[in-house]
Design a protein around this motif. Sequence first.
Motif, PDB file in Angstrom:
ATOM      1  N   TYR A 170      31.625  23.848  48.543  1.00 58.90           N
ATOM      2  CA  TYR A 170      32.961  23.271  48.268  1.00 58.90           C
ATOM      3  C   TYR A 170      34.065  24.574  47.365  1.00 58.90           C
ATOM      4  CZ  TYR A 170      32.344  18.918  50.547  1.00 58.90           C
ATOM      5  OH  TYR A 170      32.251  18.121  51.406  1.00 58.90           O
ATOM      6  N   TYR A 171      33.514  24.803  46.584  1.00 61.21           N
ATOM      7  CA  TYR A 171      34.139  25.654  45.599  1.00 61.21           C
ATOM      8  C   TYR A 171      34.571  27.080  45.992  1.00 61.21           C
ATOM      9  CZ  TYR A 171      33.401  22.481  41.923  1.00 61.21           C
ATOM     10  OH  TYR A 171      34.407  21.132  41.107  1.00 61.21           O
ATOM     11  N   PHE A 172      33.016  27.373  46.630  1.00 64.04           N
ATOM     12  CA  PHE A 172      33.203  28.512  47.843  1.00 64.04           C
ATOM     13  C   PHE A 172      34.369  28.479  48.786  1.00 64.04           C
ATOM     14  CE2 PHE A 172      30.094  30.321  45.336  1.00 64.04           C
ATOM     15  CZ  PHE A 172      28.342  30.531  46.181  1.00 64.04           C
ATOM     16  N   ARG A 173      34.164  27.409  49.632  1.00 62.50           N
ATOM     17  CA  ARG A 173      35.639  27.669  50.364  1.00 62.50           C
ATOM     18  C   ARG A 173      37.354  27.400  49.869  1.00 62.50           C
ATOM     19  NH1 ARG A 173      33.182  22.898  54.468  1.00 62.50           N
ATOM     20  NH2 ARG A 173      35.445  23.068  55.345  1.00 62.50           N
ATOM     21  N   LEU A 174      37.109  26.226  48.608  1.00 61.38           N
ATOM     22  CA  LEU A 174      38.624  26.239  47.861  1.00 61.38           C
ATOM     23  C   LEU A 174      38.753  28.198  47.403  1.00 61.38           C
ATOM     24  CD1 LEU A 174      40.405  23.868  46.489  1.00 61.38           C
ATOM     25  CD2 LEU A 174      38.747  25.019  45.119  1.00 61.38           C
ATOM     26  N   SER A 175      37.838  28.629  47.415  1.00 61.28           N
ATOM     27  CA  SER A 175      37.786  30.282  46.466  1.00 61.28           C
ATOM     28  C   SER A 175      38.209  31.112  47.323  1.00 61.28           C
ATOM     29  CB  SER A 175      36.795  30.617  45.385  1.00 61.28           C
ATOM     30  OG  SER A 175      35.518  30.910  46.393  1.00 61.28           O
ATOM     31  N   LYS A 176      38.001  30.840  48.985  1.00 59.32           N
ATOM     32  CA  LYS A 176      38.614  31.602  49.677  1.00 59.32           C
ATOM     33  C   LYS A 176      36.573  32.725  49.567  1.00 59.32           C
ATOM     34  CE  LYS A 176      43.163  31.083  50.777  1.00 59.32           C
ATOM     35  NZ  LYS A 176      44.898  31.738  50.574  1.00 59.32           N
ATOM     36  N   ILE A 177      35.831  32.611  50.030  1.00 58.45           N
ATOM     37  CA  ILE A 177      34.941  33.237  49.219  1.00 58.45           C
ATOM     38  C   ILE A 177      34.927  34.902  50.061  1.00 58.45           C
ATOM     39  CG2 ILE A 177      33.117  32.337  50.301  1.00 58.45           C
ATOM     40  CD1 ILE A 177      33.261  33.402  46.772  1.00 58.45           C
ATOM     41  N   ARG A 178      34.891  34.436  51.353  1.00 56.29           N
ATOM     42  CA  ARG A 178      34.846  35.798  51.818  1.00 56.29           C
ATOM     43  C   ARG A 178      36.219  37.312  51.279  1.00 56.29           C
ATOM     44  NH1 ARG A 178      33.986  34.487  57.899  1.00 56.29           N
ATOM     45  NH2 ARG A 178      35.894  33.410  58.014  1.00 56.29           N
ATOM     46  N   LEU A 179      37.270  35.954  51.610  1.00 52.03           N
ATOM     47  CA  LEU A 179      38.510  36.909  50.687  1.00 52.03           C
ATOM     48  C   LEU A 179      37.908  36.974  49.408  1.00 52.03           C
ATOM     49  CD1 LEU A 179      40.881  38.078  50.539  1.00 52.03           C
ATOM     50  CD2 LEU A 179      41.917  36.428  50.408  1.00 52.03           C
ATOM     51  N   THR A 180      37.624  36.469  49.096  1.00 47.22           N
ATOM     52  CA  THR A 180      37.702  37.002  47.241  1.00 47.22           C
ATOM     53  C   THR A 180      36.280  37.965  47.182  1.00 47.22           C
ATOM     54  OG1 THR A 180      38.086  35.153  46.294  1.00 47.22           O
ATOM     55  CG2 THR A 180      36.143  36.097  45.160  1.00 47.22           C
ATOM     56  N   GLY A 181      35.426  38.029  47.809  1.00 51.16           N
ATOM     57  CA  GLY A 181      34.112  39.016  48.005  1.00 51.16           C
ATOM     58  C   GLY A 181      35.361  40.502  48.076  1.00 51.16           C
ATOM     59  N   LEU A 182      35.351  40.526  49.312  1.00 53.26           N
ATOM     60  CA  LEU A 182      36.068  41.462  49.271  1.00 53.26           C
ATOM     61  C   LEU A 182      37.103  42.278  48.378  1.00 53.26           C
ATOM     62  CD1 LEU A 182      37.167  41.164  53.169  1.00 53.26           C
ATOM     63  CD2 LEU A 182      35.921  42.924  52.327  1.00 53.26           C
ATOM     64  N   VAL A 183      37.789  41.401  47.436  1.00 57.44           N
ATOM     65  CA  VAL A 183      38.915  41.373  46.739  1.00 57.44           C
ATOM     66  C   VAL A 183      38.117  42.573  45.416  1.00 57.44           C
ATOM     67  CG1 VAL A 183      40.247  40.600  44.712  1.00 57.44           C
ATOM     68  CG2 VAL A 183      40.496  39.944  47.418  1.00 57.44           C
ATOM     69  N   VAL A 184      36.223  41.623  45.039  1.00 57.94           N
ATOM     70  CA  VAL A 184      36.025  42.162  44.127  1.00 57.94           C
ATOM     71  C   VAL A 184      35.076  43.768  44.416  1.00 57.94           C
ATOM     72  CG1 VAL A 184      33.179  41.712  43.226  1.00 57.94           C
ATOM     73  CG2 VAL A 184      35.111  39.587  43.202  1.00 57.94           C
ATOM     74  N   LEU A 185      35.327  44.068  46.119  1.00 58.86           N
ATOM     75  CA  LEU A 185      34.596  44.701  46.370  1.00 58.86           C
ATOM     76  C   LEU A 185      35.340  46.385  46.054  1.00 58.86           C
ATOM     77  CD1 LEU A 185      31.580  44.133  47.820  1.00 58.86           C
ATOM     78  CD2 LEU A 185      32.968  44.841  49.632  1.00 58.86           C
ATOM     79  N   THR A 186      36.325  45.504  46.239  1.00 55.76           N
ATOM     80  CA  THR A 186      37.373  46.724  46.134  1.00 55.76           C
ATOM     81  C   THR A 186      37.862  47.397  44.834  1.00 55.76           C
ATOM     82  OG1 THR A 186      39.515  45.003  46.396  1.00 55.76           O
ATOM     83  CG2 THR A 186      38.510  46.660  48.075  1.00 55.76           C
ATOM     84  N   ALA A 187      37.679  45.598  43.339  1.00 57.84           N
ATOM     85  CA  ALA A 187      37.542  46.482  42.407  1.00 57.84           C
ATOM     86  C   ALA A 187      36.164  47.138  41.773  1.00 57.84           C
ATOM     87  CB  ALA A 187      37.387  44.891  41.282  1.00 57.84           C
ATOM     88  N   MET A 188      35.186  46.653  42.366  1.00 60.24           N
ATOM     89  CA  MET A 188      34.156  47.173  42.362  1.00 60.24           C
ATOM     90  C   MET A 188      34.615  49.023  42.643  1.00 60.24           C
ATOM     91  SD  MET A 188      31.111  44.893  43.198  1.00 60.24           S
ATOM     92  CE  MET A 188      29.852  45.331  42.972  1.00 60.24           C
ATOM     93  N   ALA A 189      34.744  49.134  43.787  1.00 54.36           N
ATOM     94  CA  ALA A 189      35.275  51.049  44.100  1.00 54.36           C
ATOM     95  C   ALA A 189      35.849  51.422  42.838  1.00 54.36           C
ATOM     96  CB  ALA A 189      35.807  50.589  45.512  1.00 54.36           C
ATOM     97  N   GLY A 190      37.334  50.372  42.909  1.00 60.16           N
ATOM     98  CA  GLY A 190      37.921  51.392  41.596  1.00 60.16           C
ATOM     99  C   GLY A 190      37.058  51.657  40.505  1.00 60.16           C
TER     100      GLY A 190
END
Lengths: 122, 308
Positions: free
Chosen positions: B11-31
């Motif tokens: 439920y927490y994964f779904r609440l945090s929109k885990i796939r979107l959050t994953g992409l956001v994290v990826l772009t931060a890592m890229a930065g």
Amino acid sequence: SNLRPVVFHVPQKETALQCRYRLMRKETHDWNQAFWANHNERFFKEKEDFVRRKLDDKQQTVDSAEARLSADELSEFYKAFLDKNYPLHANYNREWYHKNLRLLFPAFQVFLEKIYNKLFKR
Amino acid sequence: MKTDNNKLMQYYFRLSKIRLTGLVVLTAMAGYAMAPAAFDPIGFTMVTLGTGLTSASANAINQFFEVPFDSQMNRTKNRVLVRGYLSPLHAVTFAAVSGSVGLVVLALGANPLTAALGAFNLGLYTLVYTPMKRHTILNTWVGSVVGAVPPLMGWAACTGSLDPGAWIMAAIMFCWQFPHFNALSWNLRPDYSRAGYRMMSVVDPNLCKRVALRHTVGITGLCFLAPVAGLTTPLFPVMSLPLNLYFTYLGWKFYQQGDSSSSRSLFRFSLLHIPLLILLMIVNKPSRKNDSKDSGKESVTVVQSELT
């Protein structure tokens, strides 16, 4: 109205706080149901009217094989409906935010009460 | 309805929109990866973790605010709060905890600038973008800023400041949001109209298509500015040209045809385009002679003091 029907469970020994909270939730839920049921009904009815009128203009009946509006033609309706209902939505939004946030406080009180009861009333 | 505690993580994964959050994290890592300072595994982990937690918090608040609207739309009607798997209080508590922990992790594990960017973005997404969706099409521009900030966070975590290269990266991310979202929203017009969301695709379809195309061209142009800003070597714009031209081509098709198939093609390719572009950036990162831990930071501070 596309909202999931909720049956509010009444526990056997419901406390006053829990009762008040449940009634608040029910009231918000009913208000939401009423709004969306009415709103959606109007949407589908107005869409049907729009399709009928457009098809009439194109001199086709609703039942004929080619009787379908393109996405572009329908988009006129979608825009008109959205714009027409903007004031309604603006009001609903304000009220919804208010009700939604207000429910957090009794929710929290009920939560605290549950912990208190678990710890001290045995 | 009782919360099923076995499924809590799910439920927490779904609440945090885990796939979107994953992409956001990826772009931060890229930065972080593109920033011209030494790679510090701890700092990198902290910005990744902190960004993930902050994004999860933002998405949870967004879902808390939008329950009745999510329930109206096909795409979102199975969300956790809509279905009642978690209570609103639970979701808000989750958001409060993950948000505060996330920001603390950013502040202490990276630096205050990164945390400030995270806090700014959290506020922008939950308190500006989310309500704005119901009032004006300008919400898409605000949302695009939200998408542009994570690479800035990664960069700031690495060097402690925001150099021109960081802004080019952010600008590319900003532009990307438009073909991505405008294409997605094209087929959701009936749902948006009924649910009361004011999106370009409904309110001004021609603008929707124009803006999407415009920004694919923008991305192509920005990639040529990347070597000028010191973000990449001059080879990058050449290597990325086929990718960008194809993206622009799909944008052009969407502009011309404006139908469900061209919008779907553009949207799908956007999901491929940005990871590939980031990969090309990383591959073409300029090598710096002094890219070791101490001298890297030294040259940054020397440049900073010369500018002040």
